[in-house]
Enzyme design. Structure first.
Site, PDB file in Angstrom:
ATOM      1  N   LYS A  80       0.821  -1.213   0.000  1.00  0.00           N
ATOM      2  CA  LYS A  80       0.000   0.000   0.000  1.00  0.00           C
ATOM      3  C   LYS A  80       0.849   1.256   0.000  1.00  0.00           C
ATOM      4  CE  LYS A  80      -4.537  -1.410   1.521  1.00  0.00           C
ATOM      5  NZ  LYS A  80      -5.709  -1.113   2.350  1.00  0.00           N
TER       6      LYS A  80
ATOM      7  N   LYS B 243      -6.862 -11.810  -6.885  1.00  0.00           N
ATOM      8  CA  LYS B 243      -8.184 -11.977  -6.286  1.00  0.00           C
ATOM      9  C   LYS B 243      -9.126 -10.873  -6.792  1.00  0.00           C
ATOM     10  CE  LYS B 243      -8.044  -9.672  -1.780  1.00  0.00           C
ATOM     11  NZ  LYS B 243      -8.319  -9.775  -0.367  1.00  0.00           N
TER      12      LYS B 243
ATOM     13  N   LYS C 215     -12.246  -4.505  -6.409  1.00  0.00           N
ATOM     14  CA  LYS C 215     -12.952  -3.349  -6.947  1.00  0.00           C
ATOM     15  C   LYS C 215     -12.048  -2.501  -7.823  1.00  0.00           C
ATOM     16  CE  LYS C 215     -11.824  -0.326  -3.061  1.00  0.00           C
ATOM     17  NZ  LYS C 215     -10.819  -1.092  -2.370  1.00  0.00           N
TER      18      LYS C 215
END
Ligand code: TRP
Length: 332
Positions: A114, A196, A199
């Site tokens: 991140k 995976k 969004k």
């Protein structure tokens, strides 16, 4: 009577819920309600480690609560709550942060990913996020924490923190076990079967609130394989796209891979892909309709989150009091 084992998990309302959240997590949670004492929450405190639009965050948090219920999590039987409404999460998080090492947090792969993605906002919350997650978990003394494989490292850190605390102060926390869904429960992106479902790649992501036409289109465009074999066969290594579609189909219909191979024998992807789409549409339709109905029933949702927060804080407070006492804070 033997006490039920405790289970707890949360999902960040940082995006709309999708098929991966449903098949990989929420559906299984709903199936376990009678065997466990269950706590499920919207991890809204976690979402602000990345900048959020406030109106969207509020809308998604309420929609997620409505969707939890529509997916079968009965608020009478499960404790459903919003993390930010239970102040003990932030309170315990501070204490635990003093029992967590800088080096441990530096090794978290999600932090590394991140912080590479949001270079302009590598804030302290992003770094200490696993400590808040440890607090989320340890407050409720759960036996099991169902999470995706990507969160396993955080649950392991939670165990390390809890063991460290217990070794200094005695048995304060139960040491929780991660509960990773089996292979088939992991859903990959329809256009990127190596990753995976997420969004961040909306073309390959089927949202719970998508209308039937959108779902059908996404499945028609799903990636199958590059060998043009055009044969529905379960081979995750060589045909990850087909395997993913098969595991989705298997989850929503209950059919085994063998049965699916038979069903589509000699028919090819042109028949298989729309059939998976239809099965998903049928599964999601009642969930979407019920979520829509619940979102409009503001009074009901408010009652659910008020009661949920009350039940959650009652339990959380017991653990927090114990912790405060152990570390030496004066008790009122
Ligand atoms: N970090 C989890 C995720 O991003 C969400 C989460 C927050 C969570 N607190 C938790 C999951 C506690 C399980 C238990 O998916």
């Amino acid at each position: 009577m033997e006490e039920k084992k405790i289970m707890l998990s949360g999902i960040q309302p940082s995006g709309d819920l999708h098929l991966g959240n449903y098949l990989g997590a929420i559906k299984n949670w709903a199936d376990r309600v009678d065997a466990f004492d269950c706590y499920y929450f919207m991890a809204d405190l976690h979402t602000i480690t990345v900048r959020q639009n406030p109106a969207d965050l509020r809308r998604r948090s309420m929609q997620q609560l409505a969707a939890y219920i529509a997916c079968g999590l009965d608020p009478e039987k499960n404790t459903l709550f919003l993390q930010s409404m239970v102040p003990q999460h932030a309170q315990l998080s501070w204490v635990l942060s003093c029992y967590t090492q800088f080096g441990e947090l530096s090794r978290m792969t999600q932090f590394k990913d991140k912080s590479a993605k949001h270079k302009d906002n590598i804030n302290a919350g992003l770094f200490t996020y696993p400590v808040l997650m440890a607090a989320d978990i340890l407050l409720y003394q759960p036996h099991y924490v169902p999470v995706g494989a990507d969160q396993k490292q955080h649950v392991e850190l939670t165990r390390d923190i809890a063991q460290r605390f217990n070794s200094i102060y005695g048995d304060v926390f139960r040491i929780p076990e991660p509960y990773i869904p089996k292979a088939g429960a992991r859903i990959y992106g329809l256009t990127t079967p190596g990753d995976k479902m997420s969004k961040s790649i909306p073309e390959g992501c089927v949202f719970i609130m998508d209308d039937p036409a959108t779902i059908a289109r996404k499945f028609k465009r799903a990636v199958t394989d590059s060998d043009r074999e055009n044969c529905v066969r379960f081979d995750p290594e060589n045909k990850p796209g087909v395997a993913n579609l098969m595991s989705i189909y298997s989850s929503v219909t209950g059919k085994s891979y063998e049965e699916i191979e038979k069903e589509f024998e000699g028919q090819g992807y042109g028949v298989f892909k729309p059939a998976v789409g239809e099965a998903v549409i049928d599964t999601l339709r009642p969930i979407r309709e019920e979520t829509e109905r619940l979102i409009k029933d503001k009074a009901y949702l408010e009652q659910v989150y008020r009661e949920g927060a009350q039940k959650a804080s009652y339990i959380a407070n017991k653990t927090l009091r114990k912790v405060y006492k152990k570390v030496g804070f004066v008790q009122i």
